[in-house]
Design an enzyme around this catalytic site. Structure first.
Site, short mmCIF file in Angstrom:
data_model
loop_
_atom_site.label_atom_id
_atom_site.label_comp_id
_atom_site.label_asym_id
_atom_site.label_seq_id
_atom_site.Cartn_x
_atom_site.Cartn_y
_atom_site.Cartn_z
N ASN A 1 -2.49 -2.62 34.96
CA ASN A 1 -3.93 -2.38 34.98
C ASN A 1 -4.37 -2.16 36.43
OD1 ASN A 1 -6.72 -3.04 35.35
ND2 ASN A 1 -6.77 -3.90 33.29
N HIS B 1 -8.54 -3.01 39.68
CA HIS B 1 -8.97 -3.63 40.93
C HIS B 1 -8.65 -2.81 42.17
CE1 HIS B 1 -10.81 -6.70 38.76
NE2 HIS B 1 -9.68 -7.08 38.18
N ARG C 1 -16.62 0.16 49.33
CA ARG C 1 -17.09 1.00 50.44
C ARG C 1 -17.66 2.34 49.97
NH1 ARG C 1 -15.57 -0.66 55.73
NH2 ARG C 1 -15.86 -2.92 55.59
N HIS D 1 -9.88 -0.14 32.42
CA HIS D 1 -11.06 -0.58 31.66
C HIS D 1 -12.28 0.17 32.21
CE1 HIS D 1 -13.59 -4.33 30.26
NE2 HIS D 1 -14.04 -3.19 29.77
N ARG E 1 -15.81 0.12 32.18
CA ARG E 1 -16.89 -0.79 31.79
C ARG E 1 -18.20 -0.03 31.71
NH1 ARG E 1 -15.30 -6.51 32.55
NH2 ARG E 1 -17.46 -6.95 32.02
N ARG F 1 -18.35 -0.74 37.07
CA ARG F 1 -18.20 -1.53 38.31
C ARG F 1 -16.88 -1.23 39.04
NH1 ARG F 1 -17.36 -7.63 36.02
NH2 ARG F 1 -19.34 -7.16 35.03
N HIS F 2 -15.87 -0.79 38.30
CA HIS F 2 -14.64 -0.38 39.01
C HIS F 2 -14.22 1.03 38.61
CE1 HIS F 2 -13.13 -2.44 35.46
NE2 HIS F 2 -13.20 -3.65 35.99
N GLU G 1 -9.14 0.45 27.97
CA GLU G 1 -9.90 -0.72 27.53
C GLU G 1 -11.37 -0.34 27.51
OE1 GLU G 1 -9.21 -4.07 30.02
OE2 GLU G 1 -7.08 -4.12 29.60
N THR H 1 -14.88 -11.18 34.65
CA THR H 1 -13.79 -10.44 34.01
C THR H 1 -13.95 -10.65 32.51
OG1 THR H 1 -11.38 -10.17 33.85
CG2 THR H 1 -12.20 -12.40 34.25
N THR H 2 -13.06 -10.07 31.71
CA THR H 2 -13.16 -10.25 30.26
C THR H 2 -12.85 -11.72 29.94
OG1 THR H 2 -12.29 -8.02 30.13
CG2 THR H 2 -12.51 -9.21 28.06
N GLU I 1 -3.99 -7.59 21.09
CA GLU I 1 -3.58 -8.09 22.40
C GLU I 1 -4.10 -9.51 22.51
OE1 GLU I 1 -3.78 -5.57 25.86
OE2 GLU I 1 -4.23 -7.29 27.13
N HIS J 1 -3.77 -11.00 30.41
CA HIS J 1 -4.85 -11.67 31.16
C HIS J 1 -4.32 -12.87 31.91
CE1 HIS J 1 -8.88 -12.49 32.49
NE2 HIS J 1 -9.28 -11.40 31.87
N GLY J 2 -4.45 -12.77 33.22
CA GLY J 2 -4.10 -13.89 34.09
C GLY J 2 -2.61 -14.06 34.33
N GLY K 1 -2.84 -6.95 35.61
CA GLY K 1 -3.59 -6.26 36.64
C GLY K 1 -3.82 -7.06 37.91
N1 PXP Z 1 -5.81 -7.12 29.03
C1 PXP Z 1 -7.14 -7.01 28.86
C2 PXP Z 1 -7.66 -6.67 27.51
C3 PXP Z 1 -8.03 -7.19 29.95
O1 PXP Z 1 -9.35 -7.09 29.76
C4 PXP Z 1 -7.48 -7.46 31.23
C5 PXP Z 1 -8.39 -7.60 32.40
O2 PXP Z 1 -9.01 -6.39 32.65
C6 PXP Z 1 -6.09 -7.54 31.35
C7 PXP Z 1 -5.26 -7.39 30.23
C8 PXP Z 1 -5.43 -7.80 32.66
O3 PXP Z 1 -5.78 -9.06 33.11
P1 PXP Z 1 -5.43 -9.48 34.60
O4 PXP Z 1 -6.19 -8.54 35.49
O5 PXP Z 1 -5.90 -10.89 34.68
O6 PXP Z 1 -3.95 -9.33 34.76
#
Ligand code: PXP
Length: 246
Positions: free
Chosen positions: A10, A13, A21, A46, A48, A52-53, A76, A106-107, A157, A196-197, A218
């Site tokens: 992902n 970021h 900037r 993603h 959004r 924002r990104h 996403e 974040t989500t 997921e 996630h995480g 990500g």
């Molecule tokens: N999967 C989903 C559905 C997410 O929303 C995110 C965060 O954007 C991720 C995976 C990746 O999470 P992380 O950035 O914490 O690795």
């Protein structure tokens, strides 16, 4: 032999830093290209509602990059008419529906699929009809898994965020929830992804989720890239997932 678990990178970021900037650097599309060259199996981004990104232009360029590289783009998105239109225009390999609140960092949690069953069923039908795989980002809760199958998703997921943050006994409990949700999902014919995480350690733990086919990662990888470069971070994650390095 079972197939290796896919790594989706992902790159949101990278866009977060770029947008700080307002210019063009660092370019998330270049990051996606680097990640694919380093062994990522696909790219996740993603879009959004508040942009924002990732921007609309990024999705356009990422779609082209993934098509040229013959690798999947996992878009996403929140379930809104605008996002459905965008998905139908770009036809990514997969659309991962996520809950979205403007004030969240974040989500933060998974979808409440059961509470939006009608809208989810319609969206799943529309997206699947356009050849887009439908993935639902849910917490590891049996009723959400069952609802995901009921609305016609092909993939769930599982949100690993709580597991990654938990310690001690709570951690074992969180892992058990992931295992049971994955088992239920498989019995209902759903493909299981997780994300996630995740970091090098928790990604390896997540590989033990029964039947898991894909990890989407990500924030940790982009953070690691500050220290060792994105190419090295993705290569290391791939090697760690392959059990080549600890
Ligand atoms: N999967 C989903 C559905 C997410 O929303 C995110 C965060 O954007 C991720 C995976 C990746 O999470 P992380 O950035 O914490 O690795």
């Amino acid at each position: 032999m079972s197939e290796r678990v896919r790594l989706g990178v992902n790159i949101d970021h990278v866009a977060t830093v770029r947008n700080a900037r307002g210019g063009a650097h660092p370019d998330p599309v270049r990051a996606a290209r680097t990640a694919l060259a380093a062994g990522a199996d696909g790219i996740t981004a993603h879009l959004r509602e508040d942009r924002r990104h990732i921007t609309d232009g990024d999705i356009e360029a990422l779609s082209r990059l993934c098509a040229d590289a013959d690798r999947p783009l996992n878009l996403e998105m929140a379930l809104t008419p605008e996002m459905l239109d965008i998905a139908l225009r770009h036809r990514p390999h997969a659309a991962c529906l996520v809950p979205e609140r403007r004030e969240e960092v974040t989500t933060e949690g998974g979808l409440n699929v059961a509470a939006q069953a009608e809208a989810m069923t319609a969206a799943a039908r529309t997206l699947s009809g356009a050849g887009i795989r439908v993935s639902l980002f849910i917490d590891p809760e049996p009723q959400q898994v069952i609802a995901s199958a009921d609305v016609g998703a092909q993939v769930i997921e599982l949100h690993t965020g709580r597991f990654c943050l938990a310690t001690g006994e709570a951690r074992q409990g969180e892992f058990r929830r992931l295992v049971e949700a994955a088992q239920l999902a498989q019995s209902l014919g759903l493909e299981v992804h997780a994300g996630h995480g995740l970091d090098y350690d928790t990604a390896v733990e997540a590989l033990a989720i029964p039947g898991v086919r894909e990890l989407n990662i990500g924030h940790f990888l982009i953070g690691e890239a500050v220290f060792i470069g994105l190419d090295a971070a993705v290569r290391r994650m791939r090697a760690v997932m392959d059990g080549v390095t600890a």
